[in-house]
Design a protein around this motif. Structure first.
Motif, PDB file in Angstrom:
ATOM      1  N   SER A 189       0.833  -1.207   0.000  1.00  0.00           N
ATOM      2  CA  SER A 189       0.000   0.000   0.000  1.00  0.00           C
ATOM      3  C   SER A 189       0.864   1.252   0.000  1.00  0.00           C
ATOM      4  CB  SER A 189      -0.928   0.008   1.217  1.00  0.00           C
ATOM      5  OG  SER A 189      -1.854  -1.044   1.160  1.00  0.00           O
ATOM      6  N   LYS A 190       1.897   1.250   0.847  1.00  0.00           N
ATOM      7  CA  LYS A 190       2.787   2.411   0.926  1.00  0.00           C
ATOM      8  C   LYS A 190       3.549   2.623  -0.382  1.00  0.00           C
ATOM      9  CE  LYS A 190       3.478   2.577   5.942  1.00  0.00           C
ATOM     10  NZ  LYS A 190       2.213   1.881   6.214  1.00  0.00           N
ATOM     11  N   LEU A 191       4.014   1.535  -0.990  1.00  0.00           N
ATOM     12  CA  LEU A 191       4.727   1.660  -2.255  1.00  0.00           C
ATOM     13  C   LEU A 191       3.807   2.171  -3.366  1.00  0.00           C
ATOM     14  CD1 LEU A 191       6.911  -1.573  -2.237  1.00  0.00           C
ATOM     15  CD2 LEU A 191       7.712   0.792  -2.026  1.00  0.00           C
ATOM     16  N   LEU A 192       2.552   1.726  -3.346  1.00  0.00           N
ATOM     17  CA  LEU A 192       1.590   2.185  -4.339  1.00  0.00           C
ATOM     18  C   LEU A 192       1.337   3.679  -4.189  1.00  0.00           C
ATOM     19  CD1 LEU A 192      -0.423   1.647  -6.613  1.00  0.00           C
ATOM     20  CD2 LEU A 192      -2.079   0.884  -4.876  1.00  0.00           C
ATOM     21  N   VAL A 193       1.155   4.126  -2.957  1.00  0.00           N
ATOM     22  CA  VAL A 193       0.966   5.555  -2.701  1.00  0.00           C
ATOM     23  C   VAL A 193       2.166   6.356  -3.208  1.00  0.00           C
ATOM     24  CG1 VAL A 193       0.847   7.302  -0.872  1.00  0.00           C
ATOM     25  CG2 VAL A 193      -0.601   5.269  -0.754  1.00  0.00           C
ATOM     26  N   GLN A 194       3.366   5.866  -2.922  1.00  0.00           N
ATOM     27  CA  GLN A 194       4.580   6.560  -3.354  1.00  0.00           C
ATOM     28  C   GLN A 194       4.646   6.655  -4.877  1.00  0.00           C
ATOM     29  OE1 GLN A 194       8.231   5.029  -1.596  1.00  0.00           O
ATOM     30  NE2 GLN A 194       9.411   5.624  -3.405  1.00  0.00           N
ATOM     31  N   SER A 195       4.326   5.558  -5.561  1.00  0.00           N
ATOM     32  CA  SER A 195       4.379   5.551  -7.027  1.00  0.00           C
ATOM     33  C   SER A 195       3.365   6.525  -7.624  1.00  0.00           C
ATOM     34  CB  SER A 195       4.128   4.135  -7.562  1.00  0.00           C
ATOM     35  OG  SER A 195       5.198   3.276  -7.263  1.00  0.00           O
ATOM     36  N   LEU A 196       2.165   6.564  -7.051  1.00  0.00           N
ATOM     37  CA  LEU A 196       1.138   7.463  -7.584  1.00  0.00           C
ATOM     38  C   LEU A 196       1.485   8.924  -7.315  1.00  0.00           C
ATOM     39  CD1 LEU A 196      -2.198   5.550  -6.854  1.00  0.00           C
ATOM     40  CD2 LEU A 196      -0.656   5.407  -8.817  1.00  0.00           C
ATOM     41  N   LYS A 197       2.104   9.192  -6.171  1.00  0.00           N
ATOM     42  CA  LYS A 197       2.542  10.560  -5.882  1.00  0.00           C
ATOM     43  C   LYS A 197       3.607  10.999  -6.887  1.00  0.00           C
ATOM     44  CE  LYS A 197       1.541  11.000  -0.945  1.00  0.00           C
ATOM     45  NZ  LYS A 197       2.111  11.138   0.427  1.00  0.00           N
ATOM     46  N   GLU A 198       4.503  10.075  -7.238  1.00  0.00           N
ATOM     47  CA  GLU A 198       5.556  10.386  -8.202  1.00  0.00           C
ATOM     48  C   GLU A 198       4.975  10.697  -9.580  1.00  0.00           C
ATOM     49  OE1 GLU A 198       8.114   7.003  -7.992  1.00  0.00           O
ATOM     50  OE2 GLU A 198       9.040   7.645  -6.097  1.00  0.00           O
ATOM     51  N   LYS A 199       3.773  10.171  -9.849  1.00  0.00           N
ATOM     52  CA  LYS A 199       3.087  10.466 -11.110  1.00  0.00           C
ATOM     53  C   LYS A 199       2.275  11.754 -11.032  1.00  0.00           C
ATOM     54  CE  LYS A 199       2.607   5.547 -12.326  1.00  0.00           C
ATOM     55  NZ  LYS A 199       3.390   5.539 -13.576  1.00  0.00           N
ATOM     56  N   GLY A 200       2.320  12.404  -9.862  1.00  0.00           N
ATOM     57  CA  GLY A 200       1.618  13.664  -9.697  1.00  0.00           C
ATOM     58  C   GLY A 200       0.144  13.524  -9.394  1.00  0.00           C
ATOM     59  N   LEU A 201      -0.274  12.333  -8.968  1.00  0.00           N
ATOM     60  CA  LEU A 201      -1.685  12.096  -8.688  1.00  0.00           C
ATOM     61  C   LEU A 201      -2.016  12.420  -7.235  1.00  0.00           C
ATOM     62  CD1 LEU A 201      -2.016   8.693 -10.591  1.00  0.00           C
ATOM     63  CD2 LEU A 201      -2.839  10.931 -11.350  1.00  0.00           C
ATOM     64  N   PRO A 202      -3.226  12.936  -6.964  1.00  0.00           N
ATOM     65  CA  PRO A 202      -3.629  13.212  -5.584  1.00  0.00           C
ATOM     66  C   PRO A 202      -3.985  11.894  -4.895  1.00  0.00           C
ATOM     67  CG  PRO A 202      -5.443  13.698  -7.074  1.00  0.00           C
ATOM     68  CD  PRO A 202      -4.273  13.310  -7.943  1.00  0.00           C
ATOM     69  N   VAL A 203      -3.242  11.502  -3.891  1.00  0.00           N
ATOM     70  CA  VAL A 203      -3.419  10.179  -3.298  1.00  0.00           C
ATOM     71  C   VAL A 203      -3.290  10.243  -1.781  1.00  0.00           C
ATOM     72  CG1 VAL A 203      -0.964   9.606  -3.640  1.00  0.00           C
ATOM     73  CG2 VAL A 203      -2.654   7.762  -3.415  1.00  0.00           C
ATOM     74  N   LEU A 204      -4.054   9.383  -1.121  1.00  0.00           N
ATOM     75  CA  LEU A 204      -4.074   9.314   0.341  1.00  0.00           C
ATOM     76  C   LEU A 204      -4.100   7.856   0.757  1.00  0.00           C
ATOM     77  CD1 LEU A 204      -4.558  10.781   3.147  1.00  0.00           C
ATOM     78  CD2 LEU A 204      -7.008  10.439   2.692  1.00  0.00           C
ATOM     79  N   GLU A 205      -3.307   7.502   1.761  1.00  0.00           N
ATOM     80  CA  GLU A 205      -3.296   6.134   2.283  1.00  0.00           C
ATOM     81  C   GLU A 205      -4.102   6.053   3.575  1.00  0.00           C
ATOM     82  OE1 GLU A 205      -0.238   2.642   3.890  1.00  0.00           O
ATOM     83  OE2 GLU A 205       0.477   4.680   3.571  1.00  0.00           O
ATOM     84  N   ILE A 206      -4.959   5.035   3.674  1.00  0.00           N
ATOM     85  CA  ILE A 206      -5.666   4.755   4.915  1.00  0.00           C
ATOM     86  C   ILE A 206      -5.448   3.287   5.268  1.00  0.00           C
ATOM     87  CG2 ILE A 206      -7.416   6.541   4.597  1.00  0.00           C
ATOM     88  CD1 ILE A 206      -9.331   4.354   3.605  1.00  0.00           C
ATOM     89  N   SER A 207      -5.666   2.943   6.525  1.00  0.00           N
ATOM     90  CA  SER A 207      -5.433   1.574   6.968  1.00  0.00           C
ATOM     91  C   SER A 207      -6.463   1.197   8.023  1.00  0.00           C
ATOM     92  CB  SER A 207      -4.016   1.457   7.560  1.00  0.00           C
ATOM     93  OG  SER A 207      -3.767   0.138   8.025  1.00  0.00           O
ATOM     94  N   PHE A 208      -6.885  -0.059   7.970  1.00  0.00           N
ATOM     95  CA  PHE A 208      -7.855  -0.558   8.945  1.00  0.00           C
ATOM     96  C   PHE A 208      -7.348  -1.832   9.606  1.00  0.00           C
ATOM     97  CE2 PHE A 208     -10.355   1.874   5.860  1.00  0.00           C
ATOM     98  CZ  PHE A 208     -10.992   2.754   6.708  1.00  0.00           C
TER      99      PHE A 208
END
Length: 217
Positions: A19-38
């Motif tokens: 999940s963290k790696l996915l968030v990082q990759s999407l941020k690098e693409k300039g996308l607005p992204v937020l990570e949540i966890s349950f």
């Protein structure tokens, strides 16, 4: 509306890392992204979940029925949604490490298979319709053999088995949960990534690359 992507899997499957790696990759693409966890252990809304997993209502998962346990987690998700609702509705991408889909996997395993369909209909209607939290746009299930997952968990806890919660300690329960997950993958079209290759755990980078591919990023 935005987009909700869920990374799902049994304990030890690497959901949090991916999940963290996915968030990082999407941020690098300039996308607005937020990570949540349950569960959201930082919130008071997870109190019943912590009591349940800590064995306050019984030392075995089956000591709390599927419907009651599901509601513990549902309340936690409803509370969390109020924190990211505005971001999501404004078009943001939300990456969830676990979601309602975890109830589908873990609570189905407490029921005979012929009751799974009715339970799942109830679960998704309760959370997505009656409670009004978003349904996922994509669910990716990270599949790992229970025995391998246990080895990874033991490493996470530095060999201290007492740190495992009542789910993590019960191998038979986890085996049933994996079977329920396979059912959900088939029924709901979740994307499935095997974390093993030839009986060995794949590298974090290799799994991440496949995750990006199946999501189209």
């Amino acid at each position: 509306m935005g987009k909700l992507i869920v990374v799902e899997g049994l304990d030890g499957s690497g959901k949090g890392t991916q999940s963290k790696l996915l968030v990082q990759s999407l941020k690098e693409k300039g996308l607005p992204v937020l990570e949540i966890s349950f569960p959201d252990y930082k919130s008071d809304s997870s109190a019943l979940v912590k009591m349940y997993l800590g064995g306050k209502f019984g030392t075995r998962p089956d000591d709390v029925n599927a419907y009651a346990a599901s509601l513990f987690y549902a309340v936690d998700r409803f509370s969390s949604y109020k924190d990211w609702e505005e971001f999501y509705q404004a078009g943001g991408i939300v990456i969830a490490d676990r979601y309602t889909t975890s109830n589908a996997v873990h609570q189905c395993s407490k029921l005979p298979e012929e009751r799974w369909e009715n339970y799942l209909d109830w679960l998704f209607d309760t959370e997505y319709i009656k409670m009004g939290i978003p349904s996922p746009d994509e669910v990716v299930y990270l599949d790992v053999d229970v025995s391998i997952g246990q080895q990874l968990l033991t490493g996470r806890y530095h060999g201290n088995e007492a740190q495992k919660d009542i789910h993590e300690k019960d191998l038979a329960y986890l085996q049933r949960s994996r079977k329920a997950a396979e059912y959900c993958v088939r029924r709901y079209g979740w994307k499935c990534i095997s974390c093993l290759n030839g009986g060995m755990i794949r590298s974090i980078k290799e799994i991440h690359t496949e995750l990006l591919m199946v999501l189209g990023y």
